[in-house]
Design a protein around this motif. Structure first.
Motif, short mmCIF file in Angstrom:
data_model
loop_
_atom_site.label_atom_id
_atom_site.label_comp_id
_atom_site.label_asym_id
_atom_site.label_seq_id
_atom_site.Cartn_x
_atom_site.Cartn_y
_atom_site.Cartn_z
N TRP A 59 -51.49 22.19 53.91
CA TRP A 59 -51.53 21.17 52.86
C TRP A 59 -50.32 20.25 52.99
O TRP A 59 -50.44 19.03 52.83
CB TRP A 59 -51.55 21.85 51.49
CG TRP A 59 -51.72 20.91 50.33
CD1 TRP A 59 -52.89 20.54 49.74
CD2 TRP A 59 -50.67 20.21 49.62
NE1 TRP A 59 -52.65 19.66 48.70
CE2 TRP A 59 -51.30 19.44 48.61
CE3 TRP A 59 -49.29 20.18 49.74
CZ2 TRP A 59 -50.57 18.65 47.73
CZ3 TRP A 59 -48.57 19.38 48.87
CH2 TRP A 59 -49.20 18.62 47.88
N ASN A 60 -49.17 20.82 53.29
CA ASN A 60 -47.97 20.00 53.47
C ASN A 60 -48.17 18.99 54.58
O ASN A 60 -47.76 17.82 54.47
CB ASN A 60 -46.77 20.89 53.80
CG ASN A 60 -46.36 21.80 52.67
OD1 ASN A 60 -46.44 21.42 51.50
ND2 ASN A 60 -45.93 23.01 53.00
N ASP A 61 -48.78 19.42 55.69
CA ASP A 61 -49.01 18.52 56.82
C ASP A 61 -49.99 17.41 56.44
O ASP A 61 -49.78 16.24 56.79
CB ASP A 61 -49.58 19.30 58.01
CG ASP A 61 -48.71 20.45 58.47
OD1 ASP A 61 -47.48 20.36 58.31
OD2 ASP A 61 -49.27 21.44 59.00
N ALA A 62 -51.06 17.78 55.75
CA ALA A 62 -52.05 16.79 55.33
C ALA A 62 -51.42 15.77 54.39
O ALA A 62 -51.70 14.56 54.47
CB ALA A 62 -53.23 17.49 54.65
N GLN A 63 -50.57 16.24 53.50
CA GLN A 63 -49.89 15.35 52.57
C GLN A 63 -48.98 14.38 53.32
O GLN A 63 -48.90 13.19 52.98
CB GLN A 63 -49.09 16.19 51.57
CG GLN A 63 -48.46 15.42 50.44
CD GLN A 63 -49.42 15.19 49.29
OE1 GLN A 63 -50.64 15.26 49.44
NE2 GLN A 63 -48.88 14.89 48.13
N ALA A 64 -48.29 14.87 54.32
CA ALA A 64 -47.39 14.02 55.11
C ALA A 64 -48.18 12.95 55.86
O ALA A 64 -47.75 11.79 55.94
CB ALA A 64 -46.57 14.88 56.08
N TYR A 65 -49.31 13.34 56.43
CA TYR A 65 -50.15 12.36 57.12
C TYR A 65 -50.63 11.29 56.15
O TYR A 65 -50.59 10.09 56.46
CB TYR A 65 -51.35 13.06 57.76
CG TYR A 65 -52.34 12.10 58.38
CD1 TYR A 65 -52.29 11.79 59.73
CD2 TYR A 65 -53.33 11.48 57.60
CE1 TYR A 65 -53.18 10.89 60.30
CE2 TYR A 65 -54.23 10.58 58.15
CZ TYR A 65 -54.15 10.30 59.50
OH TYR A 65 -55.03 9.39 60.06
N ALA A 66 -51.11 11.72 54.99
CA ALA A 66 -51.63 10.78 54.01
C ALA A 66 -50.57 9.77 53.60
O ALA A 66 -50.84 8.57 53.49
CB ALA A 66 -52.16 11.53 52.79
N GLU A 67 -49.35 10.23 53.39
CA GLU A 67 -48.27 9.32 53.00
C GLU A 67 -48.00 8.31 54.10
O GLU A 67 -47.81 7.12 53.84
CB GLU A 67 -47.02 10.12 52.66
CG GLU A 67 -45.87 9.26 52.17
CD GLU A 67 -44.70 10.07 51.65
OE1 GLU A 67 -43.71 9.44 51.22
OE2 GLU A 67 -44.77 11.31 51.70
#
Length: 335
Positions: free
Chosen positions: A170-178
């Motif tokens: 989830w942390n990785d997905a959040q970083a990509y989205a940002e």
């Protein structure tokens, strides 16, 4: 009622392996973006949805009671854009090249791989299996670019770049989205989009899993976990544009890979007075994030969660070979 272990879908890092002492703090929640405007580059390959009221959840007893799929409730959403496809290996590769980002799996040094996909050459890199779900193997060197162990590489097969990225937390997905100027969908947004305009149906296309004998999603075919016949065309992940889209033009919102949502998971928060029926975002705190959509490893005998109302969860730092994501962007009401 499905009676198997409800936690077999995607293991978390706390199941069998100790957490590292320098564990990354969970990324900050991002509940909004700059609203998209006409000719906004962010909305390329996205679909605009008008929002409004829809019926969320199900009153069926086909799922796991602990998941909290019901009761049904009316929810109202503002308009938003959502990715037509799950984020691909190619798109995640561009993100990594632009930012130098290191995923949680790379920081930990291992990730979970389905046992049948682990190459013989990588067997020595197995750290152990998950109690209650021994088909999940913790593998040293497994990550988004090496999804089945150190000897695999998505860059070696051009077609693999069109598949959804996996082994992303989830942390990785959040970083990509940002990085992309986007955000992860709320659980309500995800379900609204996945339903494709249908009300109360079990799947994004209706109530029949294989209408007229046609496979509409990539799930396990055969006897889980021993034999997958691949009758739907794929034994592992499928390209993100496989099968027919739903009524809103979205691909693979059932099966293929689990998709992270923004919300903290709770089985009963939506039944409390604190729950908002307008643009709900889930509880303010929690230990696990919501996942939606099921994956290519789902089978009705174990993980009957490729239904549109089905839910699952995992810790924000967990990663496996069957979890990916797609993003959303807020839409201006007049665009």
């Amino acid at each position: 009622m499905t009676d198997r272990d409800p936690d077999c879908c995607a293991p978390d890092r706390s199941d069998e392996q100790p957490s590292r002492s320098d564990e990354r703090a969970t990324a900050d929640d991002r509940r909004s973006t700059v609203p998209a405007t006409t000719n906004d580059d962010r909305t390329t390959s996205m679909v605009r949805l008008d929002g409004g009221a829809f019926t969320m959840g199900t009153d069926s007893d086909v799922g796991f009671p602990a998941d909290g799929e019901g009761p049904t409730r009316e929810v109202t959403l503002d308009p938003f854009y959502i990715d037509t496809y799950a984020v691909t290996n190619a798109e995640f590769l561009q993100f990594v090249r632009d930012t130098g980002y290191t995923t949680d799996a790379e920081r930990y040094g291992w990730s979970f791989v389905f046992e049948n996909f682990l190459a013989e050459d990588d067997a020595a890199d197995a750290r152990g299996t998950v109690a209650g779900a021994p088909w999940w193997v913790a593998v040293e060197g497994a990550n988004w670019v090496r999804p089945y162990g150190p000897s695999s590489n998505v860059l070696d097969e051009r077609e693999r770049l069109k598949h959804p990225v996996t082994h992303v937390s989830w942390n990785d997905a959040q970083a990509y989205a940002e990085w992309a100027g986007k955000r992860l969908p709320t659980e309500a947004e995800w379900e609204y989009a996945a339903r494709g305009g249908l009300t109360g149906n079990r799947y994004p296309w209706g109530d029949d899993l294989t209408p007229n004998g046609e496979h509409r999603c990539n799930i396990w075919q055969g006897n889980f976990p021993e034999t997958n016949t691949g009758a739907d065309g794929y034994r592992r992940t499928a390209p993100v544009n496989a099968y027919e889209p739903n009524g809103y033009g979205l691909y693979n919102v059932a099966g293929n890979v689990w998709e992270w949502c923004a919300d903290w998971f709770s089985s009963d928060y939506h039944t409390t007075d604190a729950y908002s029926h307008e643009n709900p975002t889930g509880p303010e705190t929690g230990h696990q994030r919501v996942m939606r959509g099921g994956s290519h490893l789902c089978h009705r005998s174990w993980c009957n969660r490729y239904r549109v109302a089905a839910r699952s969860k995992n810790t924000p730092d967990s990663s496996t070979s069957n979890i990916g994501f797609r993003c959303v962007v807020d839409a201006s009401a007049d665009v």
